[in-house]
Structures are given as C-alpha cells and as structure tokens.
Design an enzyme around this catalytic site. Structure first.
Site, PDB file in Angstrom:
ATOM      1  N   HIS A  79       0.830  -1.209   0.000  1.00  0.00           N
ATOM      2  CA  HIS A  79       0.000   0.000   0.000  1.00  0.00           C
ATOM      3  C   HIS A  79       0.861   1.255   0.000  1.00  0.00           C
ATOM      4  O   HIS A  79       2.074   1.206   0.192  1.00  0.00           O
ATOM      5  CB  HIS A  79      -0.940  -0.003   1.216  1.00  0.00           C
ATOM      6  CG  HIS A  79      -0.227  -0.008   2.536  1.00  0.00           C
ATOM      7  ND1 HIS A  79       0.331   1.132   3.092  1.00  0.00           N
ATOM      8  CD2 HIS A  79       0.026  -1.018   3.404  1.00  0.00           C
ATOM      9  CE1 HIS A  79       0.879   0.823   4.257  1.00  0.00           C
ATOM     10  NE2 HIS A  79       0.721  -0.480   4.462  1.00  0.00           N
ATOM     11  N   CYS A 120       3.192  -4.864   6.607  1.00  0.00           N
ATOM     12  CA  CYS A 120       2.916  -4.580   5.199  1.00  0.00           C
ATOM     13  C   CYS A 120       4.152  -4.019   4.485  1.00  0.00           C
ATOM     14  O   CYS A 120       5.134  -3.659   5.118  1.00  0.00           O
ATOM     15  CB  CYS A 120       1.781  -3.568   5.082  1.00  0.00           C
ATOM     16  SG  CYS A 120       0.193  -4.203   5.673  1.00  0.00           S
TER      17      CYS A 120
END
Length: 197
Positions: free
Chosen positions: A157, A173
């Site tokens: 992301h 992440c």
C-alpha cells in the site's frame, strides 16, 4: 582588477562546468527513473537509490498475470508485467521486526483505490490508543491505493508518511510512496504473483 588571463581561465572553468552539467543531465534523469533500460555492456544499472535491478527467472517460473518481488533486506519492490517487457523498481518500507515479517508466495486478491484502515487485533493489543477505524483520506495509513494479498492483514500500500520509505517501519505490510503505489496499482491485476524474500 582582473587581467585577461584570469578572465580567460574563469570563462573556461564556467564553460566546462556548464558543458559537464548539460552532458550529465540525461544520465541523471535516467538514474531517477524506475523504468528498466538494459544496461550498457560492462556497466551495472542502478536507480537513484542504488538498488540492483534483478531478473525474474530465479524467483518465478513465469510472469503470468505479472510478478512482484518484495526484498525485505534491500527494502525494494520489483515488478515485471505479464510478458516481462515492463520492469519497475521501487523503494519500500518493510516490517519493523522479524516477527512481523512474513515471507513466501502469495498473490494480489483485491485492489482498492482510497482504502480504509482498521488495526489488526495484534496491533490494537500493542497500541490500545489507536483508533478502531480510519476512512479514506489524508490521515489513512494505507495511503491512496492498496493491493490486498491472500494472506490476511497483509497489504502492499501507499503511505502518507514518506519518512517511512526505506526503513523498517511497518507492522507487516510493504509500503510505497503514494505515486509509486498508484503506478503499481495500474499495472497489476487480481492474480498478480507476489513473493516476499
């Protein structure tokens, strides 16, 4: 008072410096590009961050649906499109600690522009003061775009906090600059292969 000899030396110095800058401009522009260009024989191709360009073959059997390689140690994300004619290299943020790091093969299962965010149960346990939910917008920790992986809670992301890129700063992440995740988002599909090493 300067004499003609000194003026001549200063003029030559100025002209040679200007010529060097003009001649170097294409090389500087090429260094800052994330687009792959084949290296000149005997020259190692590097981007502005000095990441090494890689070939997909040691990591994937094919590039069907595209392929993403996330290298935790070099903090770089490599992308090849379906026929390997497009190659991109991006700097990333990576998990803060080894116990937050997951390695192995997964794939993109969903793409979201303007993602919302909610902390995982483990994040909430570590940080009870965190909000339960943040909608899309400038305060969202997932940035402008997110690629959801088949592993629960794991994403590639964007980030609003650009200081995180190039660091061990995430909760698991892989983070990219917003302009880079926007570009990667447009290139990928559901089913794009992902390998974290």
């Amino acid at each position: 008072m300067t004499d003609n000899k000194t003026r001549g030396v200063n003029r030559r110095f100025f002209l040679s410096g200007t010529a060097a800058t003009v001649l170097a401009a294409p090389a500087i522009a090429q260094q800052n590009s994330t687009e792959y260009r084949a290296p000149v024989q005997g020259q190692t191709r590097r981007n502005a961050s000095s990441f090494r360009t890689l070939d997909w073959r040691p990591y994937f059997e094919n590039t069907t649906n595209g392929a993403i390689l996330c290298d935790i140690s070099s903090r770089a994300l490599h992308y090849w499109n379906d026929d390997a004619s497009v190659y991109k290299l991006y700097p990333t943020s990576v998990p803060q600690t080894d116990d937050l790091t997951r390695k192995g093969r997964t794939e993109v299962i969903r793409k979201v522009e303007g993602p919302s965010w909610a902390p995982t149960p483990a994040m909430k346990e570590r940080n009870p003061e965190w909000p339960d939910f943040i909608g899309p917008g400038p305060d969202n920790p997932l940035g402008t775009h997110a690629l959801y992986l088949s592993w629960q809670f794991y994403r590639i992301h964007g980030t609003q906090d650009t200081r995180k890129i190039g660091r061990r700063s995430s909760n698991g992440c892989i983070g990219l600059y917003n302009e880079h995740i926007q570009e990667l988002y447009a290139l990928t599909t559901t089913g794009t292969q992902v390998l974290l090493i």
